[in-house]
Design an enzyme around this catalytic site. Sequence first.
Site, PDB file in Angstrom:
ATOM      1  N   CYS A   1      34.083 -44.326  -1.894  1.00 22.24           N
ATOM      2  CA  CYS A   1      34.646 -43.549  -2.437  1.00 22.24           C
ATOM      3  C   CYS A   1      35.667 -42.162  -1.243  1.00 22.24           C
ATOM      4  O   CYS A   1      34.283 -41.668  -0.403  1.00 22.24           O
ATOM      5  CB  CYS A   1      33.388 -43.096  -3.395  1.00 22.24           C
ATOM      6  SG  CYS A   1      34.073 -41.661  -3.850  1.00 22.24           S
TER       7      CYS A   1
ATOM      8  N   LYS B   1       7.535  -9.178 -24.920  1.00 20.15           N
ATOM      9  CA  LYS B   1       8.293  -9.762 -24.618  1.00 20.15           C
ATOM     10  C   LYS B   1       9.634  -9.426 -24.466  1.00 20.15           C
ATOM     11  O   LYS B   1      10.038  -8.986 -25.813  1.00 20.15           O
ATOM     12  CB  LYS B   1       7.603 -11.578 -24.376  1.00 20.15           C
ATOM     13  CG  LYS B   1       6.665 -11.913 -24.363  1.00 20.15           C
ATOM     14  CD  LYS B   1       6.400 -12.544 -23.625  1.00 20.15           C
ATOM     15  CE  LYS B   1       7.288 -13.723 -23.562  1.00 20.15           C
ATOM     16  NZ  LYS B   1       6.532 -14.973 -22.784  1.00 20.15           N
TER      17      LYS B   1
ATOM     18  N   CYS C   1      37.700 -41.803  -6.222  1.00 20.32           N
ATOM     19  CA  CYS C   1      38.112 -43.907  -6.192  1.00 20.32           C
ATOM     20  C   CYS C   1      38.946 -44.318  -7.006  1.00 20.32           C
ATOM     21  O   CYS C   1      39.222 -45.488  -7.160  1.00 20.32           O
ATOM     22  CB  CYS C   1      37.552 -44.134  -4.797  1.00 20.32           C
ATOM     23  SG  CYS C   1      35.781 -44.487  -6.055  1.00 20.32           S
TER      24      CYS C   1
ATOM     25  N   CYS D   1      29.188 -44.171  -9.023  1.00 19.74           N
ATOM     26  CA  CYS D   1      29.745 -44.068  -8.237  1.00 19.74           C
ATOM     27  C   CYS D   1      29.385 -45.017  -6.746  1.00 19.74           C
ATOM     28  O   CYS D   1      28.590 -44.596  -6.469  1.00 19.74           O
ATOM     29  CB  CYS D   1      30.981 -43.818  -7.907  1.00 19.74           C
ATOM     30  SG  CYS D   1      32.178 -44.139  -6.270  1.00 19.74           S
TER      31      CYS D   1
ATOM     32  N   LYS E   1       5.562  -6.973 -16.624  1.00 21.77           N
ATOM     33  CA  LYS E   1       4.473  -8.457 -17.283  1.00 21.77           C
ATOM     34  C   LYS E   1       5.693  -9.268 -16.271  1.00 21.77           C
ATOM     35  O   LYS E   1       6.481  -9.882 -15.843  1.00 21.77           O
ATOM     36  CB  LYS E   1       4.811  -8.270 -18.438  1.00 21.77           C
ATOM     37  CG  LYS E   1       4.080  -9.739 -18.694  1.00 21.77           C
ATOM     38  CD  LYS E   1       4.181 -10.308 -19.926  1.00 21.77           C
ATOM     39  CE  LYS E   1       3.372 -11.992 -20.407  1.00 21.77           C
ATOM     40  NZ  LYS E   1       3.265 -12.921 -19.452  1.00 21.77           N
TER      41      LYS E   1
ATOM     42  N   GLU F   1       2.172  -1.541 -17.967  1.00 25.61           N
ATOM     43  CA  GLU F   1       2.795  -2.478 -17.088  1.00 25.61           C
ATOM     44  C   GLU F   1       3.436  -3.633 -16.702  1.00 25.61           C
ATOM     45  O   GLU F   1       4.130  -3.561 -18.151  1.00 25.61           O
ATOM     46  CB  GLU F   1       1.795  -3.413 -15.942  1.00 25.61           C
ATOM     47  CG  GLU F   1       0.835  -1.944 -15.261  1.00 25.61           C
ATOM     48  CD  GLU F   1      -0.827  -2.422 -14.955  1.00 25.61           C
ATOM     49  OE1 GLU F   1      -0.410  -4.158 -15.500  1.00 25.61           O
ATOM     50  OE2 GLU F   1      -1.809  -2.474 -14.234  1.00 25.61           O
TER      51      GLU F   1
ATOM     52  N   CYS G   1      35.402 -43.052 -11.279  1.00 27.94           N
ATOM     53  CA  CYS G   1      34.988 -42.337 -10.533  1.00 27.94           C
ATOM     54  C   CYS G   1      36.241 -41.622 -10.000  1.00 27.94           C
ATOM     55  O   CYS G   1      37.397 -41.945 -10.434  1.00 27.94           O
ATOM     56  CB  CYS G   1      34.336 -42.616  -9.230  1.00 27.94           C
ATOM     57  SG  CYS G   1      35.012 -41.119  -7.472  1.00 27.94           S
TER      58      CYS G   1
ATOM     59  N   ASP H   1       6.173 -12.364 -13.889  1.00 24.88           N
ATOM     60  CA  ASP H   1       6.441 -13.778 -14.550  1.00 24.88           C
ATOM     61  C   ASP H   1       6.425 -15.060 -13.429  1.00 24.88           C
ATOM     62  O   ASP H   1       6.561 -15.442 -12.579  1.00 24.88           O
ATOM     63  CB  ASP H   1       7.696 -13.689 -15.029  1.00 24.88           C
ATOM     64  CG  ASP H   1       7.730 -15.025 -15.808  1.00 24.88           C
ATOM     65  OD1 ASP H   1       6.967 -15.850 -15.548  1.00 24.88           O
ATOM     66  OD2 ASP H   1       8.746 -16.131 -15.686  1.00 24.88           O
TER      67      ASP H   1
ATOM     68  N   TYR I   1      -3.838  -6.499 -10.724  1.00 24.37           N
ATOM     69  CA  TYR I   1      -3.485  -5.371 -11.239  1.00 24.37           C
ATOM     70  C   TYR I   1      -5.011  -5.825 -12.819  1.00 24.37           C
ATOM     71  O   TYR I   1      -4.902  -4.360 -12.882  1.00 24.37           O
ATOM     72  CB  TYR I   1      -2.613  -6.146 -12.754  1.00 24.37           C
ATOM     73  CG  TYR I   1      -2.114  -7.472 -13.109  1.00 24.37           C
ATOM     74  CD1 TYR I   1      -3.237  -8.195 -13.452  1.00 24.37           C
ATOM     75  CD2 TYR I   1      -1.212  -7.956 -12.536  1.00 24.37           C
ATOM     76  CE1 TYR I   1      -3.169  -9.752 -13.977  1.00 24.37           C
ATOM     77  CE2 TYR I   1      -0.987  -9.515 -13.240  1.00 24.37           C
ATOM     78  CZ  TYR I   1      -2.181  -9.925 -13.667  1.00 24.37           C
ATOM     79  OH  TYR I   1      -1.750 -11.556 -14.280  1.00 24.37           O
TER      80      TYR I   1
HETATM   81  S1  IVH Z   1      -3.811  -7.697 -17.351  1.00 26.57           S
HETATM   82  C1  IVH Z   1      -6.826 -10.286 -19.961  1.00 26.57           C
HETATM   83  N1  IVH Z   1      -1.277  -7.564 -16.100  1.00 26.57           N
HETATM   84  O1  IVH Z   1       0.460 -12.376 -17.918  1.00 26.57           O
HETATM   85  C2  IVH Z   1      -5.602 -10.438 -19.241  1.00 26.57           C
HETATM   86  N2  IVH Z   1      -1.604  -9.360 -16.972  1.00 26.57           N
HETATM   87  O2  IVH Z   1       0.796 -13.803 -20.582  1.00 26.57           O
HETATM   88  C3  IVH Z   1      -5.430  -9.827 -17.933  1.00 26.57           C
HETATM   89  N3  IVH Z   1       0.314 -11.030 -16.445  1.00 26.57           N
HETATM   90  O3  IVH Z   1      -2.313 -14.523 -18.021  1.00 26.57           O
HETATM   91  C4  IVH Z   1      -4.349  -9.910 -17.474  1.00 26.57           C
HETATM   92  N4  IVH Z   1       1.643  -9.163 -15.581  1.00 26.57           N
HETATM   93  O4  IVH Z   1      -1.279 -13.997 -15.947  1.00 26.57           O
HETATM   94  C5  IVH Z   1      -1.663  -8.341 -17.042  1.00 26.57           C
HETATM   95  N5  IVH Z   1       0.788  -6.275 -15.505  1.00 26.57           N
HETATM   96  C6  IVH Z   1      -0.007  -7.648 -16.161  1.00 26.57           C
HETATM   97  C7  IVH Z   1       0.522  -8.594 -16.002  1.00 26.57           C
HETATM   98  C8  IVH Z   1      -0.517  -9.562 -16.555  1.00 26.57           C
HETATM   99  C9  IVH Z   1       1.661 -10.613 -15.985  1.00 26.57           C
HETATM  100  C10 IVH Z   1      -0.016 -12.270 -16.922  1.00 26.57           C
HETATM  101  C11 IVH Z   1      -0.839 -12.879 -16.746  1.00 26.57           C
HETATM  102  C12 IVH Z   1      -1.204 -13.563 -18.079  1.00 26.57           C
HETATM  103  C13 IVH Z   1      -0.196 -13.490 -18.996  1.00 26.57           C
HETATM  104  C14 IVH Z   1      -0.501 -13.678 -20.422  1.00 26.57           C
END
Ligand code: IVH
Length: 681
Positions: free
Chosen positions: A437, A320, A417, A432, A124, A122, A414, A126, A232
């Site tokens: 000015c 990451k 001026c 300033c 990740k 999946e 500045c 942010d 998720y």
């Molecule tokens: S599963 C045991 N799925 O990433 C953790 N987490 O860096 C179960 N996060 O604390 C979470 N996308 O907030 C899961 N597709 C995804 C995610 C995800 C982002 C976050 C989540 C977690 C953090 C860890």
Amino acid sequence: MRNGTDAGALPEAVRSHLQALKSEIERHNRLYYQEAVPEVSDLEYDALMREIQDIEREYPQLAAPDSPTQRVGGAPTDGFQTVVHSMPMLSIDNTYNEKELAQFDARVRKGLEDAAPQYLVELKLDGLSMSLRYEEGVLVRAATRGDGVRGDDVTENVRTIRSLPARLSDAPAVLEVRGEVYMTYAELDRINREREAEDLEPFRNPRNTAAGTLKLLDSREVARRRLDIFVYEMVLSSDALPPTHEHTLKLLTHFGLPVNPYWTLCDDIDSVTKVCDEWHERRFSLEYATDGMVIKVNRRDQRDRLGATSKAPRWIIAYKFPAEIARTRLCEIVVQVGKSGALTPVAELEPVPLAGTVVKRATLHNFEDLAQKDLRPGDLVEVQKAGEIIPQVLRFVPEERPSGADAFPVPTNCPACQSAVHKDPDAAILRCLNIACPAQIRGRLEHFASRKAMDIEGLGPALVEQLVDKGLVSDPSDLYQLNREKLIGMERMGDKSAENLLAAVETSKSRPLARLLFGLGIRHVGSRTAEVLADHFHTMDALMVAGTDLLTTLSDIGEVVAESIREFFAVKENKSLILRLREAGVSLADAVEEGNVRPQPLLGLVFVATGSLQNYSRDSIEAHIKSLGGKTSGSVSKKTDYVIAGAEAGSKLEKARTLGVPVLTEEEFEALLRTRTEGQA
Ligand code: IVH
């Protein structure tokens, strides 16, 4: 068109009609927020919402937490309740390359005694992790991760998220899921445009903004910013948990929960690596931030066998992405002067593509930051976007520094001026201080005329610049002295446009007080704060004498904002600006609605003003006193409560002394007003 809601209808008929309306709104929410295929116009949608609101107003017993009207937020709270998570919210271990991914796979296989796991990959997301509990399909609790064991109850705030259905379909009696709250780039952009207009620092990245938004105590404010969520994981259910993660995602979707559509099943770790590589670039086409991929063992029984360490489950790993860095030439460093005089260095860059956009400029924040990084015009620099939307200049490349590149001097004057600049004592900001000015004057005028302030159409930056350069306008009150003759000499200004502009200036005289307050550009007073002030004080006069103690009792106004308001009105030039606006006929008060009584701190008191006052004309102080409930008289008698005496006061002052009537200076008059205003608050 309120079928079944007419006065004689039975609540049962109303109830079922309301339910139908709610389902209809939820369907439109799904079509709009999740599937991006809206069926109705905003107008039709609003009409449905209004109908629901009307019914709930008429039958308050029918208002329920699953109502879409709850999305506008409720009353502010003092703080959040602490929630103990039914299952701890663990974190995820990270990997950064192919090798570490292979090591994870090896550990999983070992844990499963060589059985080949299937992985589900999946995005990740942010954002911020969130735990959601549904009972009978209704959201009953939303909690932040906190320390993993205890989090904050942010249910009210999460209810404002429109992509989250208020009621699930076919859901088990009890269901707990986990997901990520996030903000789209487009929403961050929208908020920052608003903040810019209010001279507030832009928010740097969507994640922090989403975090800050979730922690707001006023859920109505949360509702004004659009948060989103993807769900998720399913951690608890009164039904059996699905046998695989693939099933889980499909089931969550079936309940109506928003599930991110980009997930891939992989039979081995090589395919996982391929998917991760694919998303390296592709992620920039998304409208929200991702900082990597999450790789999960698909089968639940295998997850259970692998278990968890105290920190993180063994069946999951994050991959990451490295932050994107681009190299480009720093062509020039320019210094901008804002409307409050702050000097900001800005890097003009040779345009370079980075993380989905072309970067041409980057703020260098302040001169301390610039000196510390020792950036010089001509340098080859590294620019990063990471989680940040606004690009950062990380460093220069020493081997590439052109000979003769000079350090950028910290300005002592500045650029607009030439007056000496000062450093804010509590921050790294150079400022300033010359309120005359031209850069500041232009900034203040543009702000005063802007859409959310006095909304003077046709008065844009180009015209402001000409008016200032020609010496016709130096503060907002001068706008009200413009006439056809003065305007006609300007570039691209015909009869018609002059007429239109004068009409727009005239119309602006009757804007509500909040607009004027915002337009004055008082530091830290954005449009929202201006509304709070106008709602409370109703008149400029009452606000001008309010002390910080009173100001800080108002919602959203803390010490810093209150102090800034006090300081603004203590400055002579600002007081005289208000006087000139008053004399030009600009409205300094809101009409008072019935039942909404203006504070009258001077009620029952009779004043006589004499001598020449500094901040008021005779007329304006009398108007001021009357607007606050007091009376004025032209002569001193035993009925006079106070004489306000300015310079060169003559016989009236003497008479006051003879009769024993207290004599006040202007400052003492304002102090009296302050005490009495606070007494009434
Ligand atoms: S599963 C045991 N799925 O990433 C953790 N987490 O860096 C179960 N996060 O604390 C979470 N996308 O907030 C899961 N597709 C995804 C995610 C995800 C982002 C976050 C989540 C977690 C953090 C860890």
